[in-house]
Design a protein around this motif. Structure first.
Motif, mmCIF file in Angstrom:
data_model
loop_
_atom_site.group_PDB
_atom_site.id
_atom_site.type_symbol
_atom_site.label_atom_id
_atom_site.label_comp_id
_atom_site.label_asym_id
_atom_site.label_seq_id
_atom_site.Cartn_x
_atom_site.Cartn_y
_atom_site.Cartn_z
ATOM 1 N N SER A 178 5.210 28.940 83.168
ATOM 2 C CA SER A 178 5.414 30.213 82.936
ATOM 3 C C SER A 178 6.443 30.714 82.089
ATOM 4 N N PRO A 179 6.100 31.667 81.147
ATOM 5 C CA PRO A 179 7.160 32.261 80.538
ATOM 6 C C PRO A 179 8.213 33.010 81.184
ATOM 7 N N GLN A 180 8.160 33.450 82.350
ATOM 8 C CA GLN A 180 9.208 34.097 83.221
ATOM 9 C C GLN A 180 10.084 32.807 83.633
ATOM 10 N N ASN A 181 9.780 31.707 83.997
ATOM 11 C CA ASN A 181 10.362 30.568 84.306
ATOM 12 C C ASN A 181 10.040 29.045 83.791
ATOM 13 N N ASP A 182 10.696 28.692 82.805
ATOM 14 C CA ASP A 182 10.366 27.685 82.233
ATOM 15 C C ASP A 182 10.900 26.388 82.492
#
Length: 616
Positions: free
Chosen positions: A189-193
């Motif tokens: 996820s780009p929100q939590n890599d």
């Protein structure tokens, strides 16, 4: 000397001589994508708090977005940078930067060669390293992500679980791309890599094909030597059945049998019993109304939960333990707001299991990746990140910071603590110069301000957290700018230029910085709820913490410790113990966080504002 990899610490893109109208810029190395921010004029610059690692085989490019001068049309361009050229420049002169010119655009890449963890630790312990390196950068180099396999049938609640546990809005799981995705696909996820998801459908009765796919996938990951490629945990998601329904079906039983074999014995498998709230609601509807007379809503909920837990033992946990024995851990969960504490227990179990079966780096990444358990963030900071392993423990002797500029020493402490909390910070505000200076000014303000009364009875830490909710309410007008009551600090220049040395003032400042930063981030965790960070949200957390009784008491405790011991009497272990003691005393657990969040009104935190908003 040939270098296996090079660390990239920053990149500058200069459009001063170009007529291009730049709208956005992003650096891409392999699968890593990070934005580059606009600075003064036509200069774009980004410093990477966690250095980006470049190897000979990596693809390295700048993704540029331009707006045409006439009209609204947008152009895109990928500027390719050659790793071979960069390595050649570095090796030829041991240079610290690589320059490239592209259509009147100048690109400058800040470089440093990679070093093994052992070399770094030896040089740090001897005080002879040429540069201070954040501990988390070594952890991320070895294991940049927590890798998890989630197994479960459609509708069992996998996506909701992942979204809440790791603080993302939407999981790109296989059911979003039916017929395309496979268990080998990596979803990041780009929100939590900091986590990578592998998704598998559940086991249908008589369907041996998917069981074979899962078994082969796990076997393949077990044979990979690098921690970053290994599978760190498996969540087997099973929906809590209705009364009379069966929890375990043939395919699930066959998978659980693998736990007793060598294939799964060192892979943490946690059975996740989903939709616990549905069970509680069903039990509540069956309660005898006459027995509820005079009970509060809270008491009724507790009664329903107790009866639900007894039912859960009967229909789920008992059959599971009878079939598999007590060795497979389990957790009932719900993502409903009244039961979010169940996610905390699942994360606790997972982190413990990973710590027993995998590398220390993987256990740290479990804590860093999750976004439901603030206590594990603090534990990771203390145990693995920077506390007991490196920097915090040497403040009193100055062994690691000898001959270092104070600002450089603060830089690694700040970077490590922020990295462990793993906020969704797309603009890297928490690593910015402005936020670092804000924290320095906070510590200075407390130092030069009136000394709290040391004879005052100190309130128990967790009883004070309600005060923060009240302060947030007072500051949370959606249109009102948030003003952090900190004036310009004359000591800032001293911190930037002075060399670290043992003294009462320096030690107190560093202890204060570590504790206050940790508790400010805890406050930010309370108000942000995994949303993308804005400067307004950060300022709200800082202002709330600064005005709270907690902040005053923390400073009192550190001052008292400083008064009681002389420099000669103070050992590194004592200093570390005091830092840990104060942080843990004021730590909030996940249940307290949930209760407090209900009391915080909307604060308009999605909108942004400058760092230096002044009172009108």
């Amino acid at each position: 000397m040939a270098h296996a990899s090079i660390h990239i610490y920053g990149i500058t893109v200069d459009f001063s001589k170009s007529k291009r109208n730049v709208q956005s810029a992003e650096v891409q190395i392999g699968k890593l994508h990070l934005p580059i921010e606009r600075q003064a004029g036509k200069i774009w610059r980004q410093t990477f708090s966690t250095p980006m690692e470049l190897s000979h085989r990596d693809a390295f490019s700048l993704h540029m977005r331009y707006r045409k001068w006439l009209g609204m049309k947008t152009d895109y361009e990928d500027i390719i940078l050659s790793p071979e050229d960069i390595f050649r420049v570095y090796s030829a002169s041991d240079g610290q930067e690589y320059n490239k010119f592209h259509n009147k655009i100048r690109i400058v890449v800040d470089l440093s060669s990679n070093t093994t963890t052992e070399q770094v630790e030896q040089s740090v312990s001897s005080g002879e390293t040429s540069e201070l390196r954040p501990t988390t950068s070594e952890i991320f180099r070895k294991c940049p992500r927590f890798r998890i396999l989630v197994i479960g049938k459609t509708g069992v609640g996998k996506s909701s679980l992942i979204n809440h546990a790791f603080g993302v809005d939407k999981t790109t799981a296989s059911h979003d791309r039916p017929g395309e995705a496979t268990i080998d696909d990596e979803f990041i996820s780009p929100q939590n890599d900091r986590f990578v998801l592998h998704d598998s459908k559940g086991f249908e009765p008589g369907d041996e094909h998917n069981l074979k796919i899962v078994r082969e996938f796990i076997e393949g990951r077990r044979n990979m030597s690098a921690p970053e490629h290994q599978l760190h945990a498996v969540w087997l998601c099973l929906e809590i059945p209705c009364a009379g329904g069966a929890l375990l079906e043939t395919g699930t039983e066959e998978f659980l049998k693998l736990k007793s074999s060598e294939m799964l014995e060192d892979i943490p498998v946690i059975v996740v019993l989903t939709k616990y709230d549905v069970l509680v609601d069903r039990i509540e509807r069956t309660l005898d109304e006459t027995s509820l007379n005079g009970l509060s809503d809270k008491a009724i909920m507790e009664l329903a939960k107790n009866k639900a837990d007894a039912e859960l033992q009967k229909i789920c946990i008992g059959p599971l333990e009878k079939f598999s024995g007590p060795d497979i851990p389990h957790a009932e969960i719900s993502t409903h707001k009244d039961h979010k504490e169940t996610l905390t227990r699942l994360i606790q179990i997972t982190e413990k299991c990973v710590g027993l079966h995998s590398t220390p780096e993987a256990a740290v990444m479990t804590s860093i990746a999750q976004r439901v358990h603030p206590g594990l963030k603090i534990k990771a900071s203390i145990d693995f990140g920077v506390g007991k392993t490196r920097y915090w423990k040497a403040l009193a002797s100055s062994t690691t910071f000898k001959n270092r500029k104070t600002w450089d020493c603060l830089h690694v402490l700040h970077t490590d603590i922020v990295n462990v909390w793993n906020f969704y910070d797309p603009h890297l505000y928490l690593q910015s110069q402005e936020f670092r200076e804000l924290m320095v000014k906070m510590v200075d303000k407390l130092e030069v301000g009136p000394t709290p009364n040391p004879t005052k009875t100190i309130t128990i830490g967790l009883s004070m957290v309600g005060t923060i909710a009240g302060i947030v309410s007072a500051l949370a007008g959606p249109a009102a700018p948030i003003v952090v009551p900190i004036a310009a600090s004359a000591v800032l220049a001293v911190w930037v230029h002075d060399v670290y040395q043992i003294s009462h003032a320096v030690l107190q400042r560093f202890m204060s910085y570590i504790v206050h930063l940790t508790l400010v981030l805890q406050t930010l965790y309370l108000v942000s709820e995994s949303q993308g960070l804005t400067r307004r949200a950060i300022k709200l957390a800082v202002a709330s913490y600064l005005d709270s009784q907690m902040c005053e008491e923390v400073h009192t405790r550190i001052q008292e410790y400083d008064r009681q011991l002389t420099i000669l009497e103070r050992a590194d272990s004592d200093t570390l113990d005091k830092i840990v003691e104060v942080i843990q005393f004021y730590s909030m657990d996940a249940a307290e966080m949930s209760r407090l969040r209900e009391k915080i009104p909307p604060a308009g935190l999605s909108s942004d504002e400058p760092w230096d908003t002044k009172k009108s």
